[in-house]
Structures are given as structure tokens and as C-alpha cells.
Design a protein around this motif. Structure first.
Motif, PDB file in Angstrom:
ATOM      1  N   CYS A   1     -30.312  63.493  73.112  1.00 59.70           N
ATOM      2  CA  CYS A   1     -29.098  63.519  73.917  1.00 59.70           C
ATOM      3  C   CYS A   1     -28.618  64.961  74.069  1.00 59.70           C
ATOM      4  O   CYS A   1     -28.978  65.836  73.279  1.00 59.70           O
ATOM      5  CB  CYS A   1     -27.998  62.688  73.263  1.00 59.70           C
ATOM      6  SG  CYS A   1     -28.514  61.022  72.792  1.00 59.70           S
TER       7      CYS A   1
ATOM      8  N   GLN B   1     -22.558  63.334  75.149  1.00 57.23           N
ATOM      9  CA  GLN B   1     -23.173  62.035  74.882  1.00 57.23           C
ATOM     10  C   GLN B   1     -24.009  61.523  76.066  1.00 57.23           C
ATOM     11  O   GLN B   1     -23.966  60.350  76.428  1.00 57.23           O
ATOM     12  CB  GLN B   1     -22.096  61.012  74.503  1.00 57.23           C
ATOM     13  CG  GLN B   1     -21.300  61.407  73.265  1.00 57.23           C
ATOM     14  CD  GLN B   1     -20.231  60.404  72.886  1.00 57.23           C
ATOM     15  OE1 GLN B   1     -20.073  59.375  73.515  1.00 57.23           O
ATOM     16  NE2 GLN B   1     -19.481  60.724  71.842  1.00 57.23           N
TER      17      GLN B   1
ATOM     18  N   GLY C   1     -29.550  67.966  64.781  1.00 52.16           N
ATOM     19  CA  GLY C   1     -29.544  67.781  66.229  1.00 52.16           C
ATOM     20  C   GLY C   1     -29.116  69.019  66.984  1.00 52.16           C
ATOM     21  O   GLY C   1     -28.576  68.921  68.091  1.00 52.16           O
TER      22      GLY C   1
ATOM     23  N   HIS D   1     -22.441  57.691  69.482  1.00 53.11           N
ATOM     24  CA  HIS D   1     -22.001  57.999  68.122  1.00 53.11           C
ATOM     25  C   HIS D   1     -22.209  59.463  67.755  1.00 53.11           C
ATOM     26  O   HIS D   1     -21.880  59.878  66.641  1.00 53.11           O
ATOM     27  CB  HIS D   1     -22.767  57.130  67.126  1.00 53.11           C
ATOM     28  CG  HIS D   1     -24.230  57.420  67.088  1.00 53.11           C
ATOM     29  ND1 HIS D   1     -25.062  57.074  68.112  1.00 53.11           N
ATOM     30  CD2 HIS D   1     -25.002  58.043  66.160  1.00 53.11           C
ATOM     31  CE1 HIS D   1     -26.290  57.469  67.820  1.00 53.11           C
ATOM     32  NE2 HIS D   1     -26.274  58.053  66.645  1.00 53.11           N
ATOM     33  N   LEU D   2     -22.745  60.256  68.681  1.00 53.34           N
ATOM     34  CA  LEU D   2     -23.059  61.652  68.385  1.00 53.34           C
ATOM     35  C   LEU D   2     -21.867  62.551  68.677  1.00 53.34           C
ATOM     36  O   LEU D   2     -20.945  62.185  69.409  1.00 53.34           O
ATOM     37  CB  LEU D   2     -24.281  62.087  69.205  1.00 53.34           C
ATOM     38  CG  LEU D   2     -25.553  61.254  68.957  1.00 53.34           C
ATOM     39  CD1 LEU D   2     -26.650  61.680  69.893  1.00 53.34           C
ATOM     40  CD2 LEU D   2     -25.984  61.382  67.498  1.00 53.34           C
ATOM     41  N   GLU D   3     -21.919  63.761  68.095  1.00 50.96           N
ATOM     42  CA  GLU D   3     -20.779  64.672  68.175  1.00 50.96           C
ATOM     43  C   GLU D   3     -20.768  65.399  69.521  1.00 50.96           C
ATOM     44  O   GLU D   3     -21.769  65.954  69.952  1.00 50.96           O
ATOM     45  CB  GLU D   3     -20.854  65.697  67.040  1.00 50.96           C
ATOM     46  CG  GLU D   3     -19.555  66.406  66.764  1.00 50.96           C
ATOM     47  CD  GLU D   3     -18.510  65.480  66.168  1.00 50.96           C
ATOM     48  OE1 GLU D   3     -17.310  65.794  66.316  1.00 50.96           O
ATOM     49  OE2 GLU D   3     -18.866  64.454  65.565  1.00 50.96           O
TER      50      GLU D   3
ATOM     51  N   ARG E   1     -22.774  65.448  60.578  1.00 48.46           N
ATOM     52  CA  ARG E   1     -22.775  65.044  61.975  1.00 48.46           C
ATOM     53  C   ARG E   1     -24.089  65.434  62.659  1.00 48.46           C
ATOM     54  O   ARG E   1     -24.735  66.405  62.291  1.00 48.46           O
ATOM     55  CB  ARG E   1     -21.612  65.673  62.731  1.00 48.46           C
ATOM     56  CG  ARG E   1     -20.254  65.296  62.178  1.00 48.46           C
ATOM     57  CD  ARG E   1     -20.007  63.799  62.253  1.00 48.46           C
ATOM     58  NE  ARG E   1     -19.921  63.328  63.631  1.00 48.46           N
ATOM     59  CZ  ARG E   1     -19.829  62.055  63.991  1.00 48.46           C
ATOM     60  NH1 ARG E   1     -19.837  61.112  63.059  1.00 48.46           N
ATOM     61  NH2 ARG E   1     -19.747  61.712  65.260  1.00 48.46           N
ATOM     62  N   ASN E   2     -24.440  64.643  63.679  1.00 46.32           N
ATOM     63  CA  ASN E   2     -25.626  64.893  64.499  1.00 46.32           C
ATOM     64  C   ASN E   2     -25.159  65.280  65.907  1.00 46.32           C
ATOM     65  O   ASN E   2     -24.314  64.589  66.491  1.00 46.32           O
ATOM     66  CB  ASN E   2     -26.502  63.639  64.548  1.00 46.32           C
ATOM     67  CG  ASN E   2     -27.821  63.881  65.258  1.00 46.32           C
ATOM     68  OD1 ASN E   2     -27.860  64.283  66.407  1.00 46.32           O
ATOM     69  ND2 ASN E   2     -28.922  63.598  64.570  1.00 46.32           N
ATOM     70  N   TYR E   3     -25.740  66.332  66.459  1.00 48.98           N
ATOM     71  CA  TYR E   3     -25.278  66.868  67.747  1.00 48.98           C
ATOM     72  C   TYR E   3     -26.221  66.533  68.905  1.00 48.98           C
ATOM     73  O   TYR E   3     -26.062  67.069  70.005  1.00 48.98           O
ATOM     74  CB  TYR E   3     -25.047  68.375  67.610  1.00 48.98           C
ATOM     75  CG  TYR E   3     -23.881  68.663  66.696  1.00 48.98           C
ATOM     76  CD1 TYR E   3     -22.603  68.885  67.199  1.00 48.98           C
ATOM     77  CD2 TYR E   3     -24.035  68.625  65.312  1.00 48.98           C
ATOM     78  CE1 TYR E   3     -21.526  69.090  66.354  1.00 48.98           C
ATOM     79  CE2 TYR E   3     -22.961  68.840  64.467  1.00 48.98           C
ATOM     80  CZ  TYR E   3     -21.707  69.061  64.989  1.00 48.98           C
ATOM     81  OH  TYR E   3     -20.628  69.254  64.151  1.00 48.98           O
ATOM     82  N   GLY E   4     -27.198  65.643  68.671  1.00 53.26           N
ATOM     83  CA  GLY E   4     -27.877  65.016  69.781  1.00 53.26           C
ATOM     84  C   GLY E   4     -29.318  65.363  70.043  1.00 53.26           C
ATOM     85  O   GLY E   4     -30.103  64.492  70.425  1.00 53.26           O
TER      86      GLY E   4
ATOM     87  N   CYS F   1     -26.245  57.380  72.516  1.00 54.95           N
ATOM     88  CA  CYS F   1     -25.639  58.687  72.252  1.00 54.95           C
ATOM     89  C   CYS F   1     -24.151  58.620  71.932  1.00 54.95           C
ATOM     90  O   CYS F   1     -23.549  59.646  71.602  1.00 54.95           O
ATOM     91  CB  CYS F   1     -25.846  59.598  73.472  1.00 54.95           C
ATOM     92  SG  CYS F   1     -27.576  59.849  73.932  1.00 54.95           S
TER      93      CYS F   1
ATOM     94  N   ARG G   1     -27.750  60.802  77.483  1.00 56.68           N
ATOM     95  CA  ARG G   1     -29.114  60.582  77.017  1.00 56.68           C
ATOM     96  C   ARG G   1     -30.093  61.372  77.872  1.00 56.68           C
ATOM     97  O   ARG G   1     -29.994  61.383  79.109  1.00 56.68           O
ATOM     98  CB  ARG G   1     -29.450  59.084  77.065  1.00 56.68           C
ATOM     99  CG  ARG G   1     -30.838  58.747  76.503  1.00 56.68           C
ATOM    100  CD  ARG G   1     -30.952  57.258  76.245  1.00 56.68           C
ATOM    101  NE  ARG G   1     -30.712  56.494  77.461  1.00 56.68           N
ATOM    102  CZ  ARG G   1     -31.669  56.131  78.330  1.00 56.68           C
ATOM    103  NH1 ARG G   1     -32.925  56.464  78.090  1.00 56.68           N
ATOM    104  NH2 ARG G   1     -31.370  55.431  79.397  1.00 56.68           N
TER     105      ARG G   1
END
Length: 424
Positions: free
Chosen positions: A174, A178, A125, A194-196, A167-170, A192, A180
Motif C-alpha cells: 500500500c 491507505q 513498511g 489498518h495501516l498508518e 506501526r506498519n506504513y504500507g 490497507c 492498495r
């Protein structure tokens, strides 16, 4: 020093002596957009758009490919970085501004052992994380990230992320903290929360590239472990932004020393001026930042086509109570031969003298001599001195007179300097 010249397909070796480049050699040619460089002992790893190669320097080694990388698309730089775990990390940008990627290697950071085994995804991400750096406080990797285009002047924020495995950064759904991307993903099927989050949010389109933590040796304590970021500058904003080096102050535990009105870490200018006073003309575009011990930092600029050397020369005010210069005065014009007169504390002398140098603004030594005591120097009081110094023709308009405390012990704690700015 090794420099990648991406658009020329070249990796260049610069040989440096006494702070000056004495030769420039295109060591590797006909490469495919070379960018990332990493050195382990005498082994050079370099990343082209489509592969990573390793070779032993200062030998006949022709190099050998250790892994293939996905080729093609908008973000073609491939960045290399050795983490504190000894693994080699590679950042691979997205193929587009914002889209669904078919190749999972794109828009991600991977890592591997030096022998190319265990190639695995670390983080995803990440649209275009062009540079990485290891935080000396905890050994974690931080990476810059450039957000997508066409959402206006102020969205989305550019970012600095702490790279955490898994981890996913979006991106592409997103951005920022966080949020969208309703332009790309208007349906509410993507969440979004749950994203970092980024460690630091930065002005949109400022294009953060190189980042580095300032080491301790040779730098003032106030700068230790602070983060310096190179803003390449915007190309798609009504009012241009970036085109500078910024500093983010961190304490000994890696916490932010100051925050702004929104609670975000304070980002202050470290060096500016690449954007002209008209606010439109870019004189240069900083790319990478390489600080080192001894108070030295190098910065690359891919618009001006140069590498700058920045050097911390000490706080002259801290030793001004030990040396008083009568002639020449600060910022006065000097010529060779130069007679210098003044007074210094007796502790600065050894065998009735101490060293004096003339430097140009690049730090090149133009001439050296000694300040000779004009009386009994074995005292704690001020002692008059004189010095006559011949120096070569300068190539810059300004420079420094450097007065160095004579230190026969060689112990760094006994070193001291007094700096006097001059003109030529």
C-alpha cells in the motif's frame, strides 16, 4: 563538522573558524558506503551499509562495531538519529523498488540503547526513509519516505511520517493514504485500512531526504518549530520536480498553520533555484538539512559536492528607523578605504561611537571600524556620524555593511543591527 561521503567511502572532518572552513581532513577511509552520523557528547556513531561503529572522538580510539546490518540491494544508506528517549534509531531501506523482503530488518526502522542492547524493530513498511528528525513540541520522530517508481508521474506520493512503535506504513502493498498498490498486489487479499497514514503527502518523485525543525534561538518567531525539507529531485518524471528546500509552517502546538484546497498542509518554497530555468538542468541536489541556534542552517548538496551555509541576518527594516545611511547607498559598489556618513539615534552610541563591519556574502568579516559621532551623542535624537574603514579584497561580488548598536551591557535584549547590502 563531520560529513559522510558515501560513494567515496570516507567520513571527513571540517574545521571551521569565523564561519570559514580552514581544514578538511578525511578522518576515516575505506568504509562501506558510510552515511548515518550521530554524536553523543564526544562519541561518534556512524553507519556503514553493513554495520554501526562507535568511537570516542579526539582520542586514539580505533572504533568498535556495535551491531551488524543487512547488506546489499538498492537502498544502501543507513541513517542514525538519537531520539528524545536517548535511544539510537537506525533506518534501513528496502533492497528493491517494490518486492517481498526475506530479511525483516529491511524497509524498517530499529532502535537500540547506546550500548547496543535491546535492538528492536520500531516501525515497518518504510521503503526508503533516509532521514529522521525529532519534533521539539512532543519529542516524536518524523521521517521522510520515498515512494516506489513506475506508476507514472504523479503516483505514489512521497511522504513524511510520524514514526510510531509497532506501526506498519504500507510498503510494498500500500502507499499514501491507505491506497492498495494494485500493480504489485492485484489480488484483494491485502487491505490497507489498518495501516498508518503519512503526516504529510508530498509530490511524487520529489525525493524528500533531510528534514529538520527550526529552533527558536536566533530565528524569527514566525519560523520557530517549522519544518524544512530537502527535496533531492526526481530522476524518473516527465517534468522534473523537487531540487529545493521547502518549508511547512507549524504553530506552537505543532499544528499546521495553513492547508491547501485538498486540506493537506501547505508546503512552500524556502530556497529554490537548483533546477535551472529551462526546467530540465539540475544545478544541485539538496540532501541533508542541519539548522542550529544563532539563525544558522547548513545544507549538503551531493551533485555540486558542497555544503551551503544559510544565515538569518535579521530584519533590517526593523531598525531602519534608528539608522539612516547617506553614503554609500544600498547596493552601490564600494572599495577600500570606504568613507561612510549617516545619522543614528543617540541610543546607538557609547563613548561617542558604535561598531561597523564589512562582510562578504559568506559572512566573512573583511574589515572593522567605528562610526564616530559628529556632535553631542547623549540625546534621543539623530546624531550625524562618520566612519572610515579599510577592508581586505573580497572573494564575492556582494556583501553587507553591518552597523551594530554599541551594547556595553552585553545583554542580548539590547542588541540591534542595521544591514546595508553593497557590491564590490
Amino acid at each position: 563538522m563531520w560529513v559522510s561521503q558515501t560513494s567515496e567511502g570516507i567520513i571527513t572532518q571540517l574545521q571551521i573558524e569565523n564561519g570559514q572552513v580552514i581544514s578538511q581532513n578525511a578522518a576515516f577511509k575505506n568504509l562501506v558506503r558510510p552515511h548515518g552520523l550521530a554524536i553523543d557528547d564526544i562519541t561518534l556513531f556512524f553507519a556503514e551499509e553493513n554495520k554501526i561503529t562507535r568511537l570516542d572522538l579526539y582520542s586514539d580510539d580505533q572504533g568498535r562495531k556495535i551491531i551488524d546490518l543487512p547488506k546489499g540491494g538498492r537502498h544502501f544508506t543507513r541513517t542514525l538519529h538519537f531520539g528524545s528517549d536517548g535511544r539510537l534509531y537506525v533506518s534501513i531501506g528496502s533492497s528493491c523498488d517494490v518486492c517481498y523482503e526475506k530479511d525483516e530488518r529491511l524497509a524498517s526502522i530499529y532502535s537500540m540503547n547506546k550500548d547496543r542492547t535491546d535492538f528492536k524493530k520500531v516501525a515497518s513498511g518504510l521503503r526508503n526513509s533516509v532521514f529522521m528528525a525529532t519534533n521539539p513540541v512532543d519529542g516524536k520522530i518524523w521521517a521522510t519516505e520515498m515512494g516506489r517508481d513506475h506508476l507514472g508521474d504523479d503516483l505514489p506520493p512521497d511522504e513524511i511520517n510520524e514514526v510510531q512503535e509497532g506501526r506498519n506504513y504500507g510498503w510494498p502493498y500500500c502507499y499514501g493514504f491507505q491506497i492498495r498498490d494494485i500493480t504489485f498486489e492485484p489480488n484483494k487479499t491485502v487491505r490497507c485500512y489498518h495501516l498508518e497514514d503519512p503526516v504529510i503527502g508530498l509530490p511524487a518523485h520529489s525525493a524528500p531526504l533531510g528534514l529538520a525543525f527550526i529552533p527558536e534561538e536566533g530565528w524569527p518567531e514566525d519560523y520557530w518549530h517549522d519544518l524544512v525539507v530537502a527535496f533531492h529531485g526526481s530522476w524518473n518524471r516527465t517534468q522534473p520536480t523537487g531540487y529545493k528546500l521547502s518549508r511547512i509552517k507549524l504553530d506552537a502546538q505543532g499544528n499546521y498553520e495553513g492547508t491547501d484546497s485538498t486540506g493537506s498542509p501547505q508546503v512552500e518554497d524556502f530556497i529554490s533555484g537548483w533546477l535551472a530555468k529551462d526546467g530540465e538542468t539540475a544545478l544541485g541536489r539538496p540532501v541533508d538539512v542541519l539548522p542550529g541556534p544563532g539563525g544558522v542552517m547548513y545544507v549538503s548538496d551531493d551533485k555540486a559536492g558542497v555544503v551551503y551555509k544559510i544565515q538569518y541576518l535579521g530584519d533590517a527594516a526593523s531598525t531602519s528607523n534608528n539608522v539612516i545611511i547617506d553614503s554609500p547607498k544600498e547596493n552601490s559598489v564600494i572599495s577600500s578605504p570606504l568613507k561612510i556618513t549617516g545619522k543614528a539615534k543617540g541610543s546607538w552610541f557609547f563613548e561617542a561611537s558604535f561598531p561597523v563591519q564589512v562582510l562578504d556574502e559568506n559572512g566573512k568579516v573583511l574589515g572593522e571600524s567605528y562610526a564616530q559621532a559628529q556632535g553631542d551623542w547623549m540625546t534621543a535624537d539623530f546624531v550625524p556620524f562618520e566612519s572610515l574603514i579599510n577592508f581586505s579584497k573580497p572573494s564575492t561580488d556582494t556583501g553587507l555593511l553591518v552597523f551594530k548598536k554599541d551594547n556595553p551591557s552585553g545583554l542580548p535584549e539590547n542588541d540591534s543591527e542595521y544591514l546595508l547590502p553593497v557590491k564590490f
